[in-house]
Structure formats: C-alpha cells, structure tokens
Design an enzyme around this catalytic site. Sequence first.
Site, short mmCIF file in Angstrom:
data_model
loop_
_atom_site.label_atom_id
_atom_site.label_comp_id
_atom_site.label_asym_id
_atom_site.label_seq_id
_atom_site.Cartn_x
_atom_site.Cartn_y
_atom_site.Cartn_z
N CYS A 161 -12.42 -17.14 2.17
CA CYS A 161 -12.06 -16.61 0.90
C CYS A 161 -11.94 -17.60 -0.18
O CYS A 161 -12.27 -17.62 -1.13
CB CYS A 161 -10.77 -16.19 1.21
SG CYS A 161 -10.63 -14.86 2.54
N CYS A 201 4.16 9.38 8.19
CA CYS A 201 5.04 10.69 7.43
C CYS A 201 4.31 11.83 7.67
O CYS A 201 4.75 12.57 8.17
CB CYS A 201 4.86 10.29 6.12
SG CYS A 201 6.27 9.34 5.47
N ARG A 250 1.85 3.89 7.39
CA ARG A 250 2.95 4.52 7.01
C ARG A 250 2.62 6.11 6.53
O ARG A 250 3.40 6.95 6.88
CB ARG A 250 3.63 3.83 5.94
CG ARG A 250 5.20 4.32 5.76
CD ARG A 250 5.95 3.93 6.92
NE ARG A 250 7.57 4.64 7.10
CZ ARG A 250 7.65 5.62 7.36
NH1 ARG A 250 6.50 6.45 8.04
NH2 ARG A 250 8.69 6.19 7.30
N CYS A 265 -15.93 -8.09 0.74
CA CYS A 265 -16.04 -9.69 0.71
C CYS A 265 -16.46 -10.02 1.85
O CYS A 265 -17.51 -11.07 2.17
CB CYS A 265 -14.58 -10.22 0.30
SG CYS A 265 -14.41 -10.19 -1.63
#
Lengths: 109, 138, 281
Positions: free
Chosen positions: C97, C242, C238, C134
């Site tokens: 990176c 839910c 998450r 990337c």
Amino acid sequence: MASGVKPRVKVPKSAAAGEAITIKTLISHKMESGQRKDGDGNVIPRSIINRFTCEFNGESVIDVVLEPAISTNPYLEFAATVPEAGEFKFTWYDDDGSVYETAKKIAIG
Amino acid sequence: MQFTRRSAILAGAGAFMVAGLPLRAATKADEVIAAFTGGAQIGAGDITLTAPEIAENGNTVPIEVSSNSAVEILVLAMGNPTPNVATFKFGKLAASRAASTRIRLAGTQDVLAIAKLEDGSFVQASSTVKVTIGGCGG
Amino acid sequence: MKKMTGAFLAALVTTTYAIAEPVDDTLVVNEDIAIVTRTAAPAHMADAVDEVMSGWLFRGSETRDMQRDDFDNPGMIFVEKAEEAWNTAEGSEGKSCASCHNGSDSMAGVRPVYPKWNEAAGEVRTLEMQINDCRETRMGAEPWKYTGGDMANMTALLASVSRGLPVNVAIDGPAQSTWEQGREMYYARTGQLELSCANCHEDNYGNMIRADHLSQGQINGFPTYRLKNTKLNSVHARFKGCVRDTRAETYKPGSADFVALELYVASRGNGLSVEGPSVRN
C-alpha cells in the site's frame, strides 16, 4: 506458537529516580478457555497465557498467574518504582510452551 | 428429535448436573482458597476490589485490586465453572500493591479478592457484578 | 419526536426498564483527538431526529473508558497489524500500500467520505471495495474476504488516521439513487418480526430492548471492537446481525444492497466524528 500473538507495553520514556510509574501491558491472544465446544460438540482445548512477569534490571516488579477467566487479549496495569536508569523486561508464558518477550528502556531525568 | 422416555431421563439427568454445578464450583473455590491461605482465618481490612456493579458484557469486565501491604492477591469468580481468575505476586519494585485486568464472568456473581499481607495474615473483599445479556446478537 | 411502532418491539421495550437516555459525556482520545459524539442532524433527517449521536454515548462507563486511550482500546492491536500489512509488498506487482500511498497517515480524510461514487466503475464503492480494487488492480494480489480479519484490520487503520474528522458522505449527484435505495431499505419492515432499522434506531434509541441499550445505529465508529466477540466487526457484518435478528434472510456482506444501506446509514451520521476502531459491547 499461537498465531498472531503480539505484545504491547506502555512505559514512560523517562522518570525521576525513585519515581512510581504506571505500566500497561496487553498481548493479543485468544485465551481459549477450554470450556467451549466447537460445532461438532468437541471441547476446544485450553490454550492461554498462563503467566506474566515484569522485571526491572533483574528485580521483580510483578509476577501474575493467569487463568482461563482472563479475557481475550489479556490486559494488565500496575505500578513500578524506578530506582535507576535501566530496562523493563516483560515475559508472557503460553500453555503451548511459547514465551513472548519484550523490553523497554527508561532514562532518569 | 423424538421425545422418548430415554431422552426424558437424559434431560432430567442433565438438569440435575446443571443444578449441581454451583455446589461443585463452591467446593472447588474452597479448595483454591485453602491452598492459598493454608487454612488460615480470613479477615476484613487492607484489600479493595473495584468492579463494575453492572457489566455490559461478561466477556470483558474490568477489575482492580489494591492494598497497602499485600504481598500476594488471589482473585476468584465464585460463579464461574472454574473459579480461579488470577494471582498477583508483588515484587520488590512494585510501586503499589495494586493491579488492574479484564476478566470473564459466566453470569451475575460475586468476585472475591483475598490478599496475603506482609504480616502473614489474610484479608478479603468481594463485589457482586451483575452481568447483562443483551437482546441483540449482532 | 419518537413514536412506538411494532407490537413486538413495543412489548419488548415497555416490559423492561424505564427509558435510559444517552449519557452526558465527552470523548477525547489520547487526551488529543476531540471526538464529536453528538451534533445537529443533517438536513436530510430534519423530519426524523434533531440530533445525531454516536453509539459511544449509549454504552456503559467502563466500555466508554476503553476508547479514551489507544492503549486501553483493544481495537488498536488490529490497527498495528494493519500497519505492518500496509508496508508489506504482496502480489505480482511487488507493491505494498505504501508504494503508492506513502505513510498510512496520508490517508487521513479518506474514511469520512466513503461510501463514495466511483466514476470509472460507475458505482458507489465502500472502503472495502476500494481496498480490494487496489489489491487486485494495483498490487496483483488476491482480494481479501469482505468481512475477514485482514480487511477489518485495514479499515480500522484507515479509520484510525481519520479520527476526529467529520463523516461527510455525498448523497447527491451520481450517488443519489444508491442513497435513495438505502433509505428505502432503512424504513422497510423486514423479517418475521417485521422490524425496520428505523423501528429500533430512530423510534426507540435510548430505550432498552431487554438488556440492550438501543443506540441510533450510527456507523461512524466502525469497524468496532465488540466485547461480546473480542474482535473487530465490520459494518456489513453488523448489518447482517441486525437483519438476522429481525428473523429475515440477510443480504450478503459486500452486496449492492448492503452498499446502498451503508451509504444511507453513513449519511445519517454526517457531522459525527470518525471514531473507528471504537469499543462497544
């Protein structure tokens, strides 16, 4: 050696002679308790850090026995007296026999 | 699974074992305490245990033990399947007889800290921690 | 303005505790980075709530304290792991990176504007999608699993260098239709329990749902280290939890549906500071 184990310590860079300093330590470790079962109902074997020691110039600061009830990524905070310049040595002992060490120098001033 | 007579008996046995657990843990805790104190009397005094009244998650409960004159402090979670949590032995360069860590609690229970003091006596402090079980598994 | 909706939720909320409002507390990380944890709601939410609040305000004092200092925050272990990955060359191009972006701190300001429209690709992209782009295009490396450990670590690193900057995702222009799709999803009741995101996180934040203190469901703190599973949790993981809790079939992490939902939910936190990696229960 358990994978991805990485010790971290936080120690001030310098202290006055005889000063009390706070030390924080944390090591990334899953602390498998030996109480859990996998999807097939088999007990996942215990694999924990079972002991931690901190020494300064060869003299003991703290010696801790850790049990499976210590949380994942064990965290310890305690205070040390710094009589002179020198080096803190931190050691974690793994159930599998691995020993993880790290050291931090501290100056007087 | 069909609910047969055999499975009913097994389920009953399971319930009995679960019900028997706290008793077993208490016995285990007594053994651990006896090993630490050598059977000596445990009083109250120079030991403080700080733990939250309500823990948001039993997986990571911050606690602190402190004393002015402890040489060693044993921490037990009385309601865990294995009560042992940690033993802190303070060395010559410990600036205080205090330490903090994060512990696992299997449910609402008493956490117990027993200190061995410099004069060889033992003192204890305990704290009840309520462990909440959230509605959202996430 | 809050109204109770859904018989099931109403029963849950009313039969447990009294209303427990978010705490009055301020968050400064490392005695240095001031975090905006409550601010005026963005204009597009004017009809719904007056103020937007970070999930940090809905947590207990011990949990909040863990986020005040990087050493006490277990999420930072994973940031350190990602920092190593940032500087490690991988793939057929022999690049890391850092080969293109220099230090990870040069990425400050990136997290707050994602998800973001990508003109060349003609789609709204999350940070995870951009990271994998990337990896595949620039590094010639294998893409990471969308909610896997390596990916969560890297998003934690990118969030950490933007901490304190306000979330500021664009909801107009080419991103508008995706944003509208996300808004549609947010208010759509789903699952056997027939709950929408809004039923819990707009109508009932501050209330207890059994032993859980409902937050506004803001995502400015993601990825978040949860005490529950002691690891970093990504936004889509998450969301999946839910949606599953409503007893619905969930969307796939990384799917176009969750990308749209992420853009919309992020926009509900425009103005709150980036907090990741945060600590939650």
